[in-house]
Design a protein around this motif. Structure first.
Motif, PDB file in Angstrom:
ATOM      1  N   ASP A  60       5.502 -15.839  -5.683  1.00 31.91           N
ATOM      2  CA  ASP A  60       6.700 -15.109  -5.295  1.00 31.91           C
ATOM      3  C   ASP A  60       6.499 -14.558  -3.882  1.00 31.91           C
ATOM      4  OD1 ASP A  60       8.098 -15.655  -7.640  1.00 31.91           O
ATOM      5  OD2 ASP A  60       7.250 -13.921  -8.668  1.00 31.91           O
ATOM      6  N   MET A  61       6.551 -13.236  -3.716  1.00 32.42           N
ATOM      7  CA  MET A  61       6.475 -12.692  -2.362  1.00 32.42           C
ATOM      8  C   MET A  61       5.177 -11.953  -2.064  1.00 32.42           C
ATOM      9  SD  MET A  61       9.556 -10.003  -2.975  1.00 32.42           S
ATOM     10  CE  MET A  61       9.106  -8.575  -2.038  1.00 32.42           C
ATOM     11  N   PHE A  62       4.205 -12.014  -2.969  1.00 33.32           N
ATOM     12  CA  PHE A  62       2.943 -11.314  -2.749  1.00 33.32           C
ATOM     13  C   PHE A  62       1.762 -12.270  -2.800  1.00 33.32           C
ATOM     14  CE2 PHE A  62       5.694  -7.994  -4.634  1.00 33.32           C
ATOM     15  CZ  PHE A  62       5.728  -7.133  -3.548  1.00 33.32           C
ATOM     16  N   ALA A  63       0.758 -11.973  -1.994  1.00 38.51           N
ATOM     17  CA  ALA A  63      -0.464 -12.781  -1.984  1.00 38.51           C
ATOM     18  C   ALA A  63      -1.271 -12.496  -3.242  1.00 38.51           C
ATOM     19  CB  ALA A  63      -1.299 -12.466  -0.749  1.00 38.51           C
ATOM     20  N   THR A  64      -1.778 -13.554  -3.845  1.00 39.81           N
ATOM     21  CA  THR A  64      -2.628 -13.411  -5.026  1.00 39.81           C
ATOM     22  C   THR A  64      -4.071 -13.793  -4.721  1.00 39.81           C
ATOM     23  OG1 THR A  64      -2.085 -15.651  -5.768  1.00 39.81           O
ATOM     24  CG2 THR A  64      -0.738 -13.839  -6.634  1.00 39.81           C
ATOM     25  N   ALA A  65      -4.279 -14.526  -3.619  1.00 37.56           N
ATOM     26  CA  ALA A  65      -5.632 -14.932  -3.255  1.00 37.56           C
ATOM     27  C   ALA A  65      -5.725 -15.145  -1.758  1.00 37.56           C
ATOM     28  CB  ALA A  65      -6.026 -16.217  -3.982  1.00 37.56           C
ATOM     29  N   ILE A  66      -6.918 -14.885  -1.237  1.00 36.89           N
ATOM     30  CA  ILE A  66      -7.244 -15.146   0.163  1.00 36.89           C
ATOM     31  C   ILE A  66      -8.519 -15.985   0.136  1.00 36.89           C
ATOM     32  CG2 ILE A  66      -7.957 -14.133   2.353  1.00 36.89           C
ATOM     33  CD1 ILE A  66      -6.259 -11.665   1.573  1.00 36.89           C
ATOM     34  N   LEU A  67      -8.442 -17.197   0.660  1.00 37.32           N
ATOM     35  CA  LEU A  67      -9.524 -18.166   0.496  1.00 37.32           C
ATOM     36  C   LEU A  67      -9.978 -18.725   1.841  1.00 37.32           C
ATOM     37  CD1 LEU A  67      -7.647 -20.137  -2.310  1.00 37.32           C
ATOM     38  CD2 LEU A  67      -9.245 -18.232  -2.644  1.00 37.32           C
TER      39      LEU A  67
END
Length: 177
Positions: free
Chosen positions: A135-142
Motif C-alpha cells: 500500500d503506501m508504507f514501506a515494509t522492508a528496506i533491503l
C-alpha cells in the motif's frame, strides 16, 4: 537468524526496524523491541540465543523511514527471477535502464497478500536501497545484490542468446495458449 545477528534500528519517527544489517523489516508496533526481548519475540530456542548477537541503535540515515520519499524513491519493475548460485534472485529495472537484483529470500518476509511495489531509494555517495511498499508504507528496506552478481547473471544470459527457441507443441497446444 542465519547471519547470527539481530539488529534493531529506530528511525527518526520512532518506528523500529529489525534486520541483520543488510535486510531490515518494519517491526510490529504492538511490542517495543530491545536487546533483551527480541530473540524471545522471534521465538528463537533458548539454547541458541547465546550464539546470536543482538544490537540496538538509532537510525541516522534519512532513507530509513516507512514513508514514501518522492525525492529519493525511483520505481523499480520486476522483470524476471533467476536462479544464481544457491539463491533465486529477482532482477528489476528502473526507468533509467538500471538493473537491480534482490534475493527472493529477502523479499519473502515482506511479502504481502496485496502485492509489493519496489523502489530504489538513493542517497548521494551511498549504495541505493531497495524499499518494498505494501500500500503506501514501506515494509522492508533491503540491500541490492552486488553489481558483480548482476553482471554475472547478464553475462550468463548473453551466453545463451545465440540459441533459438524451438516449439515442440502440437497445433492444438499452441491454439490453447
Amino acid at each position: 537468524m542465519n547471519a547470527k545477528s539481530a539488529v534493531i534500528m529506530t528511525d527518526r519517527d520512532g518506528k523500529q526496524w529489525l534486520g541483520d544489517g543488510r535486510y531490515f523489516f518494519a517491526a510490529d508496533d504492538s511490542l517495543p523491541l530491545n536487546e533483551d526481548n527480541v530473540l524471545a519475540v522471534l521465538d528463537v530456542d533458548k539454547d541458541k540465543r547465546d550464539k546470536i548477537r543482538c544490537t540496538q541503535a538509532a537510525a541516522f540515515d534519512p532513507r530509513m523511514t516507512i514513508m514514501p520519499d518522492e525525492e529519493r524513491d525511483v520505481k523499480l519493475t520486476p522483470r524476471m527471477s533467476v536462479y544464481y548460485g544457491d539463491e533465486m534472485i529477482t532482477i528489476m529495472t528502473s526507468d533509467d535502464n538500471e538493473l537491480f537484483g534482490i534475493r527472493q529470500s529477502a523479499i519473502r518476509p515482506a511479502n504481502a497478500k496485496y502485492g509489493l511495489a519496489f523502489f530504489a531509494r538513493r542517497r548521494e555517495g551511498m549504495i541505493p536501497w531497495i524499499v518494498c511498499f505494501e500500500d503506501m508504507f514501506a515494509t522492508a528496506i533491503l540491500m541490492p545484490e552486488p553489481a558483480r552478481v548482476i553482471a554475472a547473471i547478464v553475462d550468463g544470459m548473453q551466453d545463451i542468446m545465440p540459441y533459438k527457441i524451438v516449439s515442440y507443441e502440437t497445433r492444438e497446444d499452441a491454439e490453447e495458449a
